[in-house]
Design an enzyme around this catalytic site. Structure first.
Site, PDB file in Angstrom:
ATOM      1  N   TYR A   1       2.950  -3.147  -3.325  1.00  0.00           N
ATOM      2  CA  TYR A   1       3.219  -2.614  -4.587  1.00  0.00           C
ATOM      3  C   TYR A   1       3.670  -1.399  -4.681  1.00  0.00           C
ATOM      4  O   TYR A   1       3.355  -0.672  -3.690  1.00  0.00           O
ATOM      5  CB  TYR A   1       2.108  -3.194  -5.526  1.00  0.00           C
ATOM      6  CG  TYR A   1       0.751  -2.314  -5.176  1.00  0.00           C
ATOM      7  CD1 TYR A   1       0.223  -2.233  -4.184  1.00  0.00           C
ATOM      8  CD2 TYR A   1       0.438  -1.234  -6.283  1.00  0.00           C
ATOM      9  CE1 TYR A   1      -1.118  -1.438  -4.008  1.00  0.00           C
ATOM     10  CE2 TYR A   1      -0.567  -0.341  -6.152  1.00  0.00           C
ATOM     11  CZ  TYR A   1      -1.475  -0.730  -4.969  1.00  0.00           C
ATOM     12  OH  TYR A   1      -2.233   0.093  -4.794  1.00  0.00           O
TER      13      TYR A   1
ATOM     14  N   LYS B   1       1.142  -0.129   1.664  1.00  0.00           N
ATOM     15  CA  LYS B   1       0.794  -0.217   0.193  1.00  0.00           C
ATOM     16  C   LYS B   1       0.692  -1.785  -0.172  1.00  0.00           C
ATOM     17  O   LYS B   1       1.598  -2.306  -0.824  1.00  0.00           O
ATOM     18  CB  LYS B   1       1.538   0.401  -0.700  1.00  0.00           C
ATOM     19  CG  LYS B   1       0.848   0.921  -2.121  1.00  0.00           C
ATOM     20  CD  LYS B   1       1.587   1.856  -2.780  1.00  0.00           C
ATOM     21  CE  LYS B   1       0.999   2.090  -4.149  1.00  0.00           C
ATOM     22  NZ  LYS B   1      -0.369   2.614  -4.388  1.00  0.00           N
TER      23      LYS B   1
ATOM     24  N   LEU C   1      -3.067   6.250   2.831  1.00  0.00           N
ATOM     25  CA  LEU C   1      -1.823   5.950   2.387  1.00  0.00           C
ATOM     26  C   LEU C   1      -1.226   7.292   2.014  1.00  0.00           C
ATOM     27  O   LEU C   1      -1.833   8.074   1.518  1.00  0.00           O
ATOM     28  CB  LEU C   1      -2.068   5.176   0.959  1.00  0.00           C
ATOM     29  CG  LEU C   1      -0.507   4.845   0.311  1.00  0.00           C
ATOM     30  CD1 LEU C   1       0.301   3.796   0.877  1.00  0.00           C
ATOM     31  CD2 LEU C   1      -0.859   4.792  -1.317  1.00  0.00           C
TER      32      LEU C   1
ATOM     33  N   GLU D   1      -9.793   8.874   2.126  1.00  0.00           N
ATOM     34  CA  GLU D   1      -9.062   9.151   0.713  1.00  0.00           C
ATOM     35  C   GLU D   1      -9.892   8.631  -0.320  1.00  0.00           C
ATOM     36  O   GLU D   1     -11.013   8.097  -0.044  1.00  0.00           O
ATOM     37  CB  GLU D   1      -7.785   8.564   0.939  1.00  0.00           C
ATOM     38  CG  GLU D   1      -7.755   7.156   1.238  1.00  0.00           C
ATOM     39  CD  GLU D   1      -6.196   6.589   1.204  1.00  0.00           C
ATOM     40  OE1 GLU D   1      -5.314   7.096   0.484  1.00  0.00           O
ATOM     41  OE2 GLU D   1      -6.079   5.746   1.907  1.00  0.00           O
TER      42      GLU D   1
HETATM   43  N1  PMP Z   1      -4.436   6.398  -1.566  1.00  0.00           N
HETATM   44  C1  PMP Z   1      -4.552   5.228  -2.192  1.00  0.00           C
HETATM   45  C2  PMP Z   1      -5.629   4.364  -1.338  1.00  0.00           C
HETATM   46  C3  PMP Z   1      -3.925   4.926  -3.260  1.00  0.00           C
HETATM   47  O1  PMP Z   1      -4.108   3.574  -3.815  1.00  0.00           O
HETATM   48  C4  PMP Z   1      -3.109   5.773  -3.940  1.00  0.00           C
HETATM   49  C5  PMP Z   1      -2.335   5.289  -5.078  1.00  0.00           C
HETATM   50  N2  PMP Z   1      -1.610   4.290  -5.078  1.00  0.00           N
HETATM   51  C6  PMP Z   1      -2.869   6.895  -3.441  1.00  0.00           C
HETATM   52  C7  PMP Z   1      -3.461   7.309  -2.231  1.00  0.00           C
HETATM   53  C8  PMP Z   1      -1.901   8.027  -4.004  1.00  0.00           C
HETATM   54  O2  PMP Z   1      -0.302   7.629  -3.782  1.00  0.00           O
HETATM   55  P1  PMP Z   1       0.446   8.061  -4.981  1.00  0.00           P
HETATM   56  O3  PMP Z   1       0.503   9.431  -4.670  1.00  0.00           O
HETATM   57  O4  PMP Z   1       1.662   7.626  -4.072  1.00  0.00           O
HETATM   58  O5  PMP Z   1       0.385   7.351  -5.909  1.00  0.00           O
END
Ligand code: PMP
Length: 283
Positions: free
Chosen positions: A33, A148, A205, A181
């Site tokens: 996603y 993701k 991620l 994270e």
């Molecule tokens: N880490 C994780 C585990 C996440 O779920 C997200 C948000 N989707 C992020 C980091 C931040 O990613 P982004 O800045 O691309 O939204």
């Protein structure tokens, strides 16, 4: 019509939108996603999110259900049909519908669902000015969280644990005592004038917001270190933040029982948020 969603080629009444009970997303979390923010009717960092979507699809061997160029068209249609000025787009691709079987089914068409909802930028700014609280919990996820995927049970439990403890986000700690994270965000601390964030390996991620902020800060010549940090480092932190497509840059004022910056947002919070907001690409 009220809220409109996109389901496998059709724009549907959101309340009546359906996917099949044997969709592999539902049965195996076999899908990926993306979440895009929309500001002033335009999509934030579209190219970065689309690139990561295709990387995620590639990593779990799902082919894109529509041409790469068509995503922008569909998302823009949804923004228009839902009258979104500021909002969020949720996009999910699963391997598709087939009789339940672990191995990949031979002839299967991937499913694509895209939803859109409004959000209030004023609420974001209110939250920003107060800062958020973070709870530390164990990182119980699999070893490829750089993809993701829909496999989100550990972050769901982590976030719930945070909420039950009066916090807004959970920071997950690995078996060596390092923060990986947030449950749905990247984690940052500032010690003196150096901003520290976990390096982008398979253990986190690689957030699109994270990448945009890093690029923005390079231009401002702010010291940045991509290295792991522990609870001991958090105790030394002057400020802390999370970043994500839905939270942009959000200051953190408490982590477990540790007050960050006397429990108030610091001056770098504004510098980082403004730098990020200036640097975003809008399409
Ligand atoms: N880490 C994780 C585990 C996440 O779920 C997200 C948000 N989707 C992020 C980091 C931040 O990613 P982004 O800045 O691309 O939204």
């Amino acid at each position: 019509m009220g809220r409109v969603s996109y389901v496998n080629g059709s724009y549907c009444d959101h309340e009546k939108s359906k996917v099949h009970i044997e969709d592999r997303g539902y049965q195996f979390a076999d899908g990926v996603y993306e979440v895009f923010a929309v500001l002033g009717k335009r999509i934030v960092d579209y190219d970065g999110h689309l690139k990561r979507l295709f990387r995620s699809l590639d990593e779990i061997k799902i082919s894109s259900p529509i041409a790469k160029e068509s995503y922008l068209y569909v998302i823009r249609n949804l923004i228009r049909k839902n009258n979104i000025v500021d909002g969020l787009i949720y996009l999910q691709v699963t391997r598709g519908v087939a009789e339940r079987d672990f191995k990949f089914p031979k002839k299967i068409k991937p499913s694509l669902v895209i939803t859109a909802k409004k959000f209030s930028i004023n609420e974001y700014y209110c939250k920003f000015n107060k800062g958020i609280k973070v709870k530390i919990t164990r990182d119980l996820r699999w070893k490829r969280v750089d993809i993701k995927t829909l496999n989100l049970l550990p972050p769901v439990l982590a976030k719930q644990f945070a909420v039950e403890n009066g916090c807004d986000e959970a920071w997950m700690m690995d078996d060596n005592g390092y923060i990986t994270e947030g449950s749905s965000s990247n984690a940052w601390i500032l010690i003196k004038d150096t901003l520290i964030t976990t390096p982008a390996t398979n253990s986190i991620l690689k957030g699109i917001t994270r990448t945009s902020l890093i690029q923005a800060l390079k231009k401002k010549k702010i010291k940045l270190s991509e290295e792991r940090f522990s609870l001991e480092d958090i105790k030394k932190a002057d400020e802390a933040f999370i970043t994500s497509a839905t939270q942009f840059v959000m200051p953190v004022i408490k982590i477990d029982n540790i007050k960050i910056g006397k429990g108030k947002i610091g001056r770098y919070a504004h510098i980082f948020k403004d730098a990020y907001m200036e640097a975003i690409q809008l399409r």
